[in-house]
Design a protein around this motif. Structure first.
Motif, PDB file in Angstrom:
ATOM      1  N   ARG A   7     -12.152 -38.089  31.621  1.00 13.83           N
ATOM      2  CA  ARG A   7     -12.968 -37.034  32.223  1.00 13.83           C
ATOM      3  C   ARG A   7     -14.464 -37.296  32.027  1.00 13.83           C
ATOM      4  NH1 ARG A   7     -14.585 -31.820  30.521  1.00 13.83           N
ATOM      5  NH2 ARG A   7     -15.007 -30.652  32.420  1.00 13.83           N
ATOM      6  N   HIS A   8     -14.767 -37.988  30.918  1.00 10.11           N
ATOM      7  CA  HIS A   8     -16.157 -38.322  30.591  1.00 10.11           C
ATOM      8  C   HIS A   8     -16.295 -39.844  30.548  1.00 10.11           C
ATOM      9  CE1 HIS A   8     -16.408 -34.171  29.048  1.00 10.11           C
ATOM     10  NE2 HIS A   8     -15.310 -34.427  28.343  1.00 10.11           N
ATOM     11  N   LEU A   9     -17.524 -40.349  30.559  1.00 13.08           N
ATOM     12  CA  LEU A   9     -17.746 -41.760  30.239  1.00 13.08           C
ATOM     13  C   LEU A   9     -18.568 -41.800  28.950  1.00 13.08           C
ATOM     14  CD1 LEU A   9     -17.397 -44.753  30.852  1.00 13.08           C
ATOM     15  CD2 LEU A   9     -19.541 -44.671  32.139  1.00 13.08           C
ATOM     16  N   LEU A  10     -17.842 -41.893  27.834  1.00 16.80           N
ATOM     17  CA  LEU A  10     -18.503 -41.862  26.523  1.00 16.80           C
ATOM     18  C   LEU A  10     -18.717 -43.268  25.986  1.00 16.80           C
ATOM     19  CD1 LEU A  10     -16.455 -38.889  25.051  1.00 16.80           C
ATOM     20  CD2 LEU A  10     -18.678 -38.826  26.203  1.00 16.80           C
ATOM     21  N   GLY A  11     -17.828 -44.176  26.362  1.00 17.40           N
ATOM     22  CA  GLY A  11     -17.942 -45.559  25.916  1.00 17.40           C
ATOM     23  C   GLY A  11     -16.959 -46.418  26.689  1.00 17.40           C
ATOM     24  N   ILE A  12     -17.215 -47.731  26.704  1.00 12.61           N
ATOM     25  CA  ILE A  12     -16.291 -48.643  27.390  1.00 12.61           C
ATOM     26  C   ILE A  12     -14.990 -48.750  26.588  1.00 12.61           C
ATOM     27  CG2 ILE A  12     -15.967 -51.002  28.242  1.00 12.61           C
ATOM     28  CD1 ILE A  12     -18.097 -49.646  29.791  1.00 12.61           C
ATOM     29  N   ALA A 112     -28.767 -40.489  18.227  1.00  9.38           N
ATOM     30  CA  ALA A 112     -27.687 -40.432  17.221  1.00  9.38           C
ATOM     31  C   ALA A 112     -26.400 -41.054  17.766  1.00  9.38           C
ATOM     32  CB  ALA A 112     -27.429 -38.992  16.810  1.00  9.38           C
ATOM     33  N   PRO A 113     -25.839 -42.058  17.077  1.00  8.25           N
ATOM     34  CA  PRO A 113     -24.549 -42.601  17.522  1.00  8.25           C
ATOM     35  C   PRO A 113     -23.496 -41.488  17.501  1.00  8.25           C
ATOM     36  CG  PRO A 113     -25.485 -43.924  15.725  1.00  8.25           C
ATOM     37  CD  PRO A 113     -26.320 -42.693  15.834  1.00  8.25           C
ATOM     38  N   GLY A 114     -22.718 -41.379  18.584  1.00  5.63           N
ATOM     39  CA  GLY A 114     -21.660 -40.363  18.636  1.00  5.63           C
ATOM     40  C   GLY A 114     -22.125 -39.029  19.190  1.00  5.63           C
ATOM     41  N   ALA A 115     -23.389 -38.893  19.554  1.00  6.72           N
ATOM     42  CA  ALA A 115     -23.890 -37.597  20.044  1.00  6.72           C
ATOM     43  C   ALA A 115     -23.139 -37.149  21.303  1.00  6.72           C
ATOM     44  CB  ALA A 115     -25.392 -37.687  20.327  1.00  6.72           C
ATOM     45  N   ALA A 120     -19.120 -33.693  24.009  1.00  3.99           N
ATOM     46  CA  ALA A 120     -17.934 -33.570  24.877  1.00  3.99           C
ATOM     47  C   ALA A 120     -16.888 -32.646  24.267  1.00  3.99           C
ATOM     48  CB  ALA A 120     -17.334 -34.953  25.130  1.00  3.99           C
ATOM     49  N   LYS A 121     -16.898 -32.533  22.938  1.00  2.00           N
ATOM     50  CA  LYS A 121     -15.930 -31.657  22.268  1.00  2.00           C
ATOM     51  C   LYS A 121     -16.369 -30.194  22.299  1.00  2.00           C
ATOM     52  CE  LYS A 121     -14.125 -35.088  19.084  1.00  2.00           C
ATOM     53  NZ  LYS A 121     -14.421 -35.786  17.841  1.00  2.00           N
ATOM     54  N   HIS A 122     -17.630 -29.958  22.625  1.00  2.00           N
ATOM     55  CA  HIS A 122     -18.155 -28.594  22.499  1.00  2.00           C
ATOM     56  C   HIS A 122     -18.603 -27.958  23.813  1.00  2.00           C
ATOM     57  CE1 HIS A 122     -18.399 -29.964  18.294  1.00  2.00           C
ATOM     58  NE2 HIS A 122     -18.171 -28.702  18.041  1.00  2.00           N
ATOM     59  N   ILE A 123     -18.673 -28.721  24.889  1.00  2.00           N
ATOM     60  CA  ILE A 123     -19.124 -28.112  26.140  1.00  2.00           C
ATOM     61  C   ILE A 123     -18.157 -28.448  27.266  1.00  2.00           C
ATOM     62  CG2 ILE A 123     -21.571 -28.201  25.458  1.00  2.00           C
ATOM     63  CD1 ILE A 123     -21.854 -30.460  27.523  1.00  2.00           C
ATOM     64  N   GLN A 124     -18.254 -27.702  28.358  1.00  2.00           N
ATOM     65  CA  GLN A 124     -17.306 -27.825  29.465  1.00  2.00           C
ATOM     66  C   GLN A 124     -17.663 -28.934  30.454  1.00  2.00           C
ATOM     67  OE1 GLN A 124     -14.383 -26.320  29.846  1.00  2.00           O
ATOM     68  NE2 GLN A 124     -14.790 -25.535  27.783  1.00  2.00           N
ATOM     69  N   GLY A 133     -27.751 -43.994  20.319  1.00  2.00           N
ATOM     70  CA  GLY A 133     -28.126 -44.735  19.111  1.00  2.00           C
ATOM     71  C   GLY A 133     -27.653 -46.174  19.174  1.00  2.00           C
ATOM     72  N   THR A 134     -27.034 -46.616  18.081  1.00  2.00           N
ATOM     73  CA  THR A 134     -26.550 -48.003  18.012  1.00  2.00           C
ATOM     74  C   THR A 134     -25.083 -48.094  18.439  1.00  2.00           C
ATOM     75  OG1 THR A 134     -25.989 -47.607  15.691  1.00  2.00           O
ATOM     76  CG2 THR A 134     -28.115 -48.644  16.135  1.00  2.00           C
ATOM     77  N   HIS A 135     -24.552 -47.032  19.072  1.00  2.00           N
ATOM     78  CA  HIS A 135     -23.114 -46.997  19.376  1.00  2.00           C
ATOM     79  C   HIS A 135     -22.780 -47.698  20.690  1.00  2.00           C
ATOM     80  CE1 HIS A 135     -19.535 -44.426  20.820  1.00  2.00           C
ATOM     81  NE2 HIS A 135     -19.065 -45.409  20.099  1.00  2.00           N
ATOM     82  N   GLU A 136     -22.923 -47.006  21.843  1.00  2.00           N
ATOM     83  CA  GLU A 136     -22.541 -47.618  23.130  1.00  2.00           C
ATOM     84  C   GLU A 136     -23.560 -47.275  24.213  1.00  2.00           C
ATOM     85  OE1 GLU A 136     -19.195 -48.716  25.034  1.00  2.00           O
ATOM     86  OE2 GLU A 136     -17.725 -48.109  23.543  1.00  2.00           O
TER      87      GLU A 136
END
Ligand code: CP
Length: 305
Positions: A7-12, A112-115, A120-124, A133-136
């Motif tokens: 549903r989201h594109l958070l990371g590859i 922030a990595p993971g922001a 995605a866990k808290h909004i619709q 950050g240094t994540h994706e």
């Protein structure tokens, strides 16, 4: 429902090889559209997208905005420096206030990595990570792989070395996941201090000698040294880094083949890459930027579908 498996594109890391091929095929269609005199299609009419940038950006921000405009979406742009974040408002409160104005999708860059995962866990709304950050940096990983496919015909079986500051790079991680899902071999190269311990567990090769890496590869993706994320010194000086890991015409001419040169930008000319290489026909740096719009149109379209 999205036409992707997510549903989201958070990371590859979270998307499938099938998703990547679907994005590439859709990007092929949109590349045709954006090369026409009339570059706009009505695909996202009545969809509102908020571009939330809590960190500086040139390419990603302009590219998302153009992609949204070419899909006829309504857009709101937010930058942390001119917002009430400086008055102490939390990320969730900030985003929920924007969403209460009936926003459907959020494109977010955050230091922030993971922001984006947190949000995605808290909004619709649907979230697209524009670099956390240094994540994706998933759309960068996609546009890089797409640009290799465009130049070399395929990604499968190609050897790609990512050179430089692997430790602080979200581009490196998204590239590793994307290229491996498409069947490429990936190597990372740089000073040992800038290569994360245990990175081999991701299935990449590690090389600290630039010449060996360049002899091995078909493609070299040159990363910027991210001084803004470094709180200690990882190498003696930029001059020494450049001597050991910078790429120049003489080095490329000494190879027995012509490799493809990439860079996600922003470039530090004269540090990781010289001008004669960055602006040479071997470089696909501006193709990457051009492809970014088609890739982001495809991601927005498929997620909104
Ligand atoms: N490649 C990239 O993310 O560039 P910007 O920081 O300018 O968006």
């Amino acid at each position: 429902m999205s036409q992707l498996s997510t549903r989201h594109l958070l990371g590859i890391k979270d998307i499938s090889e099938g998703d990547i091929h679907a994005i590439f095929e859709q990007a092929d269609n949109f590349k045709t559209v954006i090369n026409r005199p009339i570059k706009r299609v009505p695909s996202l009419r009545d969809i509102t997208v908020a571009n939330l940038f809590f960190e500086n950006s040139t390419r990603t921000r302009v590219s998302f905005e153009l992609a949204e405009k070419r899909l006829s979406a309504d857009i709101v742009n937010f930058s942390a420096s001119s917002s009430s974040v400086s008055k102490g408002e939390t990320l969730i409160d900030t985003v929920n206030n924007i969403l209460s104005m009936k926003v459907d999708m959020v494109v977010m860059r955050h230091p922030a990595p993971g922001a984006c995962i947190f949000l995605a866990k808290h909004i619709q709304a649907q979230i697209i990570n524009a670099g956390d950050g240094t994540h994706e940096h998933p759309t960068q990983g996609l546009l890089d792989a797409y640009s290799i496919r465009e130049r070399l015909g395929t990604v499968e079986g190609k050897k790609v070395v990512i050179v430089g500051d692997i430790m602080h790079s979200r581009v490196a991680l998204s590239n590793i996941f994307c290229l491996q899902k498409l069947g490429a071999e990936v190597m990372v190269c740089g000073p040992a201090t800038l290569i994360p311990k245990h990175i081999e567990s991701l299935g990449v090769q590690v090389e600290t000698n630039l010449m060996k890496a360049l002899h091995w590869c078909d493609v070299a993706n040159m990363l910027r040294i991210q001084l803004e994320r470094q709180d200690i010194r990882y190498f003696p000086s930029l001059r020494e880094y450049s001597l050991m890991y910078g790429i120049n015409r003489r080095i490329l001419d000494s190879l027995d083949k012509e490799i493809v040169i990439m860079h996600p930008g922003p470039i530090n000319r004269g540090v990781e890459i010289t001008t004669d290489v960055a602006d040479s026909p071997q470089s696909i740096i501006l193709n990457q930027v051009e492809n970014g719009v088609a890739i982001r149109m495809a991601v927005l379209y498929l997620l909104a579908a």
